[in-house]
Design an enzyme around this catalytic site. Structure first.
Site, short mmCIF file in Angstrom:
data_model
loop_
_atom_site.label_atom_id
_atom_site.label_comp_id
_atom_site.label_asym_id
_atom_site.label_seq_id
_atom_site.Cartn_x
_atom_site.Cartn_y
_atom_site.Cartn_z
NE ARG A 133 34.70 44.24 31.79
CZ ARG A 133 35.90 43.96 32.29
NH1 ARG A 133 36.12 42.75 32.82
NH2 ARG A 133 36.89 44.83 32.25
N GLY A 165 46.74 49.74 33.08
CA GLY A 165 45.77 50.33 32.17
C GLY A 165 45.09 49.29 31.29
CG ASP A 174 45.29 45.05 38.15
OD1 ASP A 174 46.03 44.61 39.05
OD2 ASP A 174 45.08 44.42 37.09
CE LYS A 217 38.44 41.19 29.88
NZ LYS A 217 37.92 40.54 31.09
N GLY A 261 44.80 47.34 28.50
CA GLY A 261 45.68 46.92 27.42
C GLY A 261 44.96 46.23 26.29
NE ARG A 262 42.84 40.77 27.89
CZ ARG A 262 42.00 39.76 27.88
NH1 ARG A 262 41.50 39.30 26.77
NH2 ARG A 262 41.65 39.17 29.02
CG ASP A 302 39.16 42.68 35.40
OD1 ASP A 302 38.70 42.89 34.26
OD2 ASP A 302 39.74 43.55 36.05
CG ASP A 318 47.16 40.00 20.63
OD1 ASP A 318 46.60 40.28 21.71
OD2 ASP A 318 47.07 38.87 20.09
#
Length: 492
Positions: free
Chosen positions: A174, A88, A250, A111, A90-91, A260, A123
């Site tokens: 993004r 998922g 992913d 992002k 995460g940031r 990514d 974090d």
């Protein structure tokens, strides 16, 4: 005036299992580094307003604009071949979707905007270096004509992030056709939630493959569509010497965009086994492995779709294998057609593939620069005296001379003029790519000195990769031995 985003949020209208609703975490002192003004205009946004302090607060996640429905998307994925059932965002937080001036639905995502339920003890922040790298490389890919997510803005947060050391924090805005991945399907397949897989597939068809809405077997056609787009995408990567670096499922986009940009890089000297990513210790995602890995990822997608193909498992597998079987031919056709263009061949003849492969083999053996060899070959096509610049790329120039003789014999069989050939080759062979040493120098200037002039200049040069730019000619040069970048790093 208020910054207005005309959001339409179709993904957040899906069931709650598809995402977590979460707002960006406010930051201390956002400051705009760079706004992509042409992209803002394309998205129907006001660039002047986005460049105000209010705009910077939105682009940093400090303020959530009206109409946004912020979510972190759920997905799973194979990371270096090992399945993780829940990853998922995460940031990253998806603010929403807008319809651009061409009528295309685009995600707008922050992002580095703080922790989400998928952060796994992270974090949720991003350091300045990875944000600048993604901005530079994604916009360079766009200028090269390769399907890609794009960068709308980079903002420094005014807060530090802790990695191996203390670094300035930043947020990238993004833009993507969508952020749906192979891993999104895997998330529901791992939970045996066939209803969610069907709902997701229907959403993808409507959004990315609307021509399939009336297909007799839409889910089979969906797999075939994704296979074709991925095969053609990876072919285009290889044609410019691009190495994604972390082709996990992913990080594999259903829309067929490059997504990514972590430890990505462009090759200098041609080497089929080239790896830059510091985490790719076994070379799984090496340059020449990328087509094979793309097919491996697509096979994982096919596994997720099997329940939609047929209640008969054996029949469903057979149908999926037939669709996946088209990948090698689609890839090869796109790759070989691209290579013919790179060496200035307008027609297809027996022996062309072997001729081009012989050039690649000689380049690898002689550590010839990938980008400059093809670019200078265009000059040699226009004027035989230009061959000196190609020869200079080879440790043993005689290796090029032997090949060039055969190449000239082959091009003589076509009716095009030397000038036509050179123009056609220069239109597909870039002169400027985001060379690793240049990207690193830009990042160091920004991180160490808060100096963004080198970043601005590099972005400007890379916006016109195929054009001669005499004032910036040095940006085409490969690195000196002491400038070589041997490893690139993930941004997490």
């Amino acid at each position: 005036m208020t910054v207005h985003f005309p959001f339409q949020n179709s993904y957040s209208a899906l069931p709650d299992s598809f995402f977590a609703r979460v707002a960006p975490t406010p930051v201390a002192a956002p400051r705009l580094i760079k706004l992509n003004r042409p992209l803002a205009i394309q998205l129907g946004l006001d660039p002047d307003l986005l460049e105000t302090p209010e705009g910077a607060e939105i682009l940093a996640g400090k303020t959530v604009p009206a109409g946004a429905d912020p979510i972190a998307m759920a997905y799973a994925g194979h990371q270096f071949g090992h399945f993780v059932p829940q990853l998922g965002d995460g940031r990253a937080i998806l603010l929403g979707e807008v319809i651009d001036r061409d009528g295309v639905r685009r995600d707008i995502q922050l992002k580095g905007s703080g922790p989400t339920p998928f952060s796994r003890r992270g974090d949720g922040r991003a350091a300045l270096g990875p944000v600048l790298r993604e901005y530079i490389v994604s916009e360079a890919m766009f200028a090269l004509g390769i399907p890609t997510t794009r960068s709308l803005a980079a903002v420094i947060t005014g807060e530090p992030v802790i990695r191996e050391t203390v670094l300035p924090g930043a947020v990238l805005t993004r833009v993507a056709a969508s952020h749906i991945r192979v891993g999104t399907f895997q998330f529901f397949a791992a939970r045996r939630d066939t209803g969610a897989i069907r709902r997701l597939a229907d959403h993808v068809i409507t959004r990315h493959y609307p021509e399939l809405l009336t297909a007799e077997r839409p889910y089979h056609a969906l797999l075939a569509g994704v296979v074709a787009r991925q095969a053609e995408l990876v072919a285009r990567w290889l044609l410019v010497g691009f190495i994604h670096g972390v082709m996990n499922t992913d990080n594999s986009s259903i829309s067929g965009e490059t997504i990514d940009y972590g430890p990505c890089a462009f090759m200098d000297a041609y080497n089929p086994g080239q790896v830059f990513s510091s985490i790719d210790e076994m070379g799984r995602y090496a340059y020449a492995n990328q087509p094979r890995i793309a097919l491996w990822n697509l096979t994982r997608l096919a596994e997720c779709l099997l329940p939609l193909f047929s209640d008969d498992q054996e029949k469903a597998v057979e149908q999926a294998q037939e669709i996946l079987g088209a990948f090698p031919e689609i890839f090869s056709k796109a790759y070989q057609a691209g290579l013919r263009k790179k060496v200035g061949l307008f027609t297809e003849r027996d022996g062309d593939e072997a001729l081009i492969q012989d050039l690649l083999d000689a380049m690898a053996k002689n550590q010839a620069d990938f980008t400059l060899t093809f670019r200078k070959l265009g000059d040699a096509a226009g004027d035989e005296a230009g061959a000196a610049d190609v020869r200079a790329q080879f440790m043993d120039p005689a290796a090029f001379d032997e090949w060039a003789k055969r190449w000239r014999e082959r091009t003589a069989l076509e009716p095009h003029t030397a000038t036509e050939r050179q123009a056609a080759m220069n239109a597909v062979n870039p002169l400027f790519i985001p060379r690793n040493h240049r990207v690193e120098a830009v990042i160091q200037a920004a991180v160490n000195n808060d100096d963004y002039a080198p970043f601005e200049e590099l972005v400007k040069v890379l916006a016109k990769p195929y054009q001669e730019q005499p004032d910036y000619a040095a940006y085409a040069d490969p690195p000196l031995p002491d400038q070589l970048v041997l490893q690139t790093f993930c941004g997490t």
